[in-house]
Design a protein around this motif. Structure first.
Motif, PDB file in Angstrom:
ATOM      1  N   LYS A 129       7.777  23.097  54.921  1.00 28.47           N
ATOM      2  CA  LYS A 129       8.565  24.280  54.573  1.00 28.47           C
ATOM      3  C   LYS A 129       9.596  24.009  53.480  1.00 28.47           C
ATOM      4  CE  LYS A 129       8.154  26.728  59.000  1.00 28.47           C
ATOM      5  NZ  LYS A 129       8.917  27.338  60.123  1.00 28.47           N
ATOM      6  N   GLU A 130       9.553  22.834  52.883  1.00 28.09           N
ATOM      7  CA  GLU A 130      10.501  22.526  51.815  1.00 28.09           C
ATOM      8  C   GLU A 130      10.068  23.213  50.520  1.00 28.09           C
ATOM      9  OE1 GLU A 130      12.963  19.307  51.890  1.00 28.09           O
ATOM     10  OE2 GLU A 130      11.733  18.066  53.219  1.00 28.09           O
ATOM     11  N   THR A 131      10.924  23.146  49.510  1.00 34.04           N
ATOM     12  CA  THR A 131      10.613  23.799  48.235  1.00 34.04           C
ATOM     13  C   THR A 131       9.453  23.089  47.543  1.00 34.04           C
ATOM     14  OG1 THR A 131      12.120  22.410  46.943  1.00 34.04           O
ATOM     15  CG2 THR A 131      13.058  24.403  47.956  1.00 34.04           C
ATOM     16  N   ARG A 132       8.800  23.817  46.683  1.00 36.78           N
ATOM     17  CA  ARG A 132       7.687  23.252  45.923  1.00 36.78           C
ATOM     18  C   ARG A 132       8.140  22.043  45.117  1.00 36.78           C
ATOM     19  NH1 ARG A 132       2.594  22.324  45.899  1.00 36.78           N
ATOM     20  NH2 ARG A 132       2.381  24.354  46.880  1.00 36.78           N
ATOM     21  N   GLN A 133       9.360  22.086  44.563  1.00 35.99           N
ATOM     22  CA  GLN A 133       9.844  20.968  43.758  1.00 35.99           C
ATOM     23  C   GLN A 133       9.997  19.700  44.584  1.00 35.99           C
ATOM     24  OE1 GLN A 133      11.154  24.007  43.766  1.00 35.99           O
ATOM     25  NE2 GLN A 133      11.129  24.764  41.642  1.00 35.99           N
ATOM     26  N   VAL A 134      10.483  19.832  45.811  1.00 40.97           N
ATOM     27  CA  VAL A 134      10.646  18.659  46.678  1.00 40.97           C
ATOM     28  C   VAL A 134       9.281  18.133  47.114  1.00 40.97           C
ATOM     29  CG1 VAL A 134      11.575  17.837  48.893  1.00 40.97           C
ATOM     30  CG2 VAL A 134      12.962  19.319  47.430  1.00 40.97           C
ATOM     31  N   LYS A 135       8.347  19.035  47.428  1.00 40.36           N
ATOM     32  CA  LYS A 135       7.008  18.584  47.808  1.00 40.36           C
ATOM     33  C   LYS A 135       6.288  17.933  46.621  1.00 40.36           C
ATOM     34  CE  LYS A 135       5.810  22.534  49.842  1.00 40.36           C
ATOM     35  NZ  LYS A 135       4.992  23.517  50.622  1.00 40.36           N
ATOM     36  N   ASP A 136       6.475  18.475  45.426  1.00 45.25           N
ATOM     37  CA  ASP A 136       5.892  17.853  44.240  1.00 45.25           C
ATOM     38  C   ASP A 136       6.484  16.470  43.996  1.00 45.25           C
ATOM     39  OD1 ASP A 136       4.250  19.995  43.796  1.00 45.25           O
ATOM     40  OD2 ASP A 136       5.434  20.838  42.147  1.00 45.25           O
ATOM     41  N   SER A 137       7.770  16.317  44.299  1.00 45.40           N
ATOM     42  CA  SER A 137       8.419  15.012  44.141  1.00 45.40           C
ATOM     43  C   SER A 137       7.808  13.983  45.087  1.00 45.40           C
ATOM     44  CB  SER A 137       9.922  15.135  44.417  1.00 45.40           C
ATOM     45  OG  SER A 137      10.544  15.997  43.487  1.00 45.40           O
ATOM     46  N   ALA A 138       7.553  14.403  46.324  1.00 48.29           N
ATOM     47  CA  ALA A 138       6.914  13.500  47.282  1.00 48.29           C
ATOM     48  C   ALA A 138       5.509  13.126  46.823  1.00 48.29           C
ATOM     49  CB  ALA A 138       6.874  14.142  48.665  1.00 48.29           C
ATOM     50  N   LEU A 139       4.829  14.081  46.214  1.00 45.51           N
ATOM     51  CA  LEU A 139       3.491  13.811  45.695  1.00 45.51           C
ATOM     52  C   LEU A 139       3.545  12.778  44.576  1.00 45.51           C
ATOM     53  CD1 LEU A 139       0.479  14.485  45.798  1.00 45.51           C
ATOM     54  CD2 LEU A 139       0.921  16.364  44.201  1.00 45.51           C
ATOM     55  N   ARG A 140       4.550  12.879  43.721  1.00 48.67           N
ATOM     56  CA  ARG A 140       4.728  11.891  42.661  1.00 48.67           C
ATOM     57  C   ARG A 140       4.974  10.505  43.247  1.00 48.67           C
ATOM     58  NH1 ARG A 140       8.237  14.324  37.576  1.00 48.67           N
ATOM     59  NH2 ARG A 140       6.857  16.065  37.108  1.00 48.67           N
ATOM     60  N   LEU A 141       5.811  10.435  44.258  1.00 50.36           N
ATOM     61  CA  LEU A 141       6.069   9.152  44.913  1.00 50.36           C
ATOM     62  C   LEU A 141       4.797   8.598  45.536  1.00 50.36           C
ATOM     63  CD1 LEU A 141       9.518   9.908  46.577  1.00 50.36           C
ATOM     64  CD2 LEU A 141       9.054   7.951  45.093  1.00 50.36           C
ATOM     65  N   ALA A 142       3.986   9.487  46.086  1.00 51.64           N
ATOM     66  CA  ALA A 142       2.766   9.060  46.772  1.00 51.64           C
ATOM     67  C   ALA A 142       1.774   8.385  45.838  1.00 51.64           C
ATOM     68  CB  ALA A 142       2.105  10.254  47.453  1.00 51.64           C
ATOM     69  N   GLN A 143       1.919   8.614  44.537  1.00 48.70           N
ATOM     70  CA  GLN A 143       1.004   7.995  43.579  1.00 48.70           C
ATOM     71  C   GLN A 143       1.324   6.517  43.337  1.00 48.70           C
ATOM     72  OE1 GLN A 143      -1.468  10.177  42.895  1.00 48.70           O
ATOM     73  NE2 GLN A 143      -0.170  11.569  44.083  1.00 48.70           N
TER      74      GLN A 143
END
Length: 257
Positions: free
Chosen positions: A199-213
């Motif tokens: 339920k977090e913002t798209r920007q925070v979820k995108d940030s986690a996705l970047r970290l996941a790489q």
């Protein structure tokens, strides 16, 4: 060095540093501290918060440098683990950038690592208009609910936010929105775990996705969770953190949502 910190647990144990988010204080970790008595737990207060409300500025870099000085005094060759929430998670990432081989493992919770520079010029005028609302109890309660802060914790939250001056708030938001993912994270020896709520913002979820790489980062998507995992689900959070420190967690290195 940051003089505003508390120590708990076993002073001979491995270091576990908890870094709070913006607008709250060390009390946000009260449901974690008793569960990690085997560690030497350090819980600082960041610039401009709580007992430091008289500070004249807020800087992610300066907070990170202060906490590295604190660790230099306390770690004495022991493994170091750090945990940060929101802007505290950004500070964790800056600490790793500054000292890529010091920290054994880090849990990064709800970090914004995708700059929103377009919004930065609007922060100061927005704070000028809305700052009086911070003193309003009902407005503060609405803000607190976004962080899952209620009951006795709301009173601490309300007291803390009333003390925060507009300059600190402005600088903190500017730092938060302009933060970029450090370029040397993947070459550090730190093991990273990034958590983010569905339920977090798209920007925070995108940030986690970047970290996941990153090859040294694993990630976990928390179902039905907004911005406040450590406070909202402390038992689950504590189990996850314990497993991560002990290298017993097997999370996906990709986020799917």
């Amino acid at each position: 060095m940051n003089r505003y910190y508390k120590e708990y647990g076993n002073t001979e144990g491995e270091i576990l540093l908890f870094i709070h988010g913006g607008g709250v204080d060390a009390w946000m970790w009260e449901q974690q501290i008793p569960n990690f008595n085997e560690y030497h737990v350090l819980v600082p207060t960041l610039q401009g918060h709580g007992a430091r409300s008289g500070d004249s500025r807020f800087s992610i870099h300066e907070n990170a440098a202060e906490l590295l000085e604190l660790l230099a005094q306390k770690e004495q060759g022991k493994p170091v683990h750090i945990v940060g929430f929101s802007i505290g998670a950004q500070i964790c990432l800056e600490m790793i950038r500054l000292s890529p081989n010091l920290i054994h493992s880090a849990m990064i919770n709800s970090a914004l690592a995708k700059p929103m520079n377009y919004a930065v010029p609007f922060i100061k005028p927005m704070i000028s208009l809305t700052y009086p609302l911070i003193q309003n109890r009902q407005f503060a309660r609405l803000q607190a609910r976004q962080l899952y802060v209620d009951g006795e914790y709301f009173e601490q939250y309300y007291t803390a936010t009333k003390k925060m001056n507009s300059r600190i708030l402005t600088e903190m938001l500017q730092e938060n929105l302009s933060f970029s993912l450090p370029v040397n994270l993947e070459s550090s020896t730190t093991r990273l775990l990034a958590s983010v709520g569905t339920k977090e913002t798209r920007q925070v979820k995108d940030s986690a996705l970047r970290l996941a790489q990153l090859s040294n980062c694993q990630s976990i998507l928390i179902s039905d969770m907004g911005h406040g995992f450590p406070v909202a689900q402390p038992d689950m959070f504590n189990r996850m953190l314990s497993q991560w420190i002990q290298d017993n967690i097997h999370a996906s290195n990709k986020l799917l949502y």
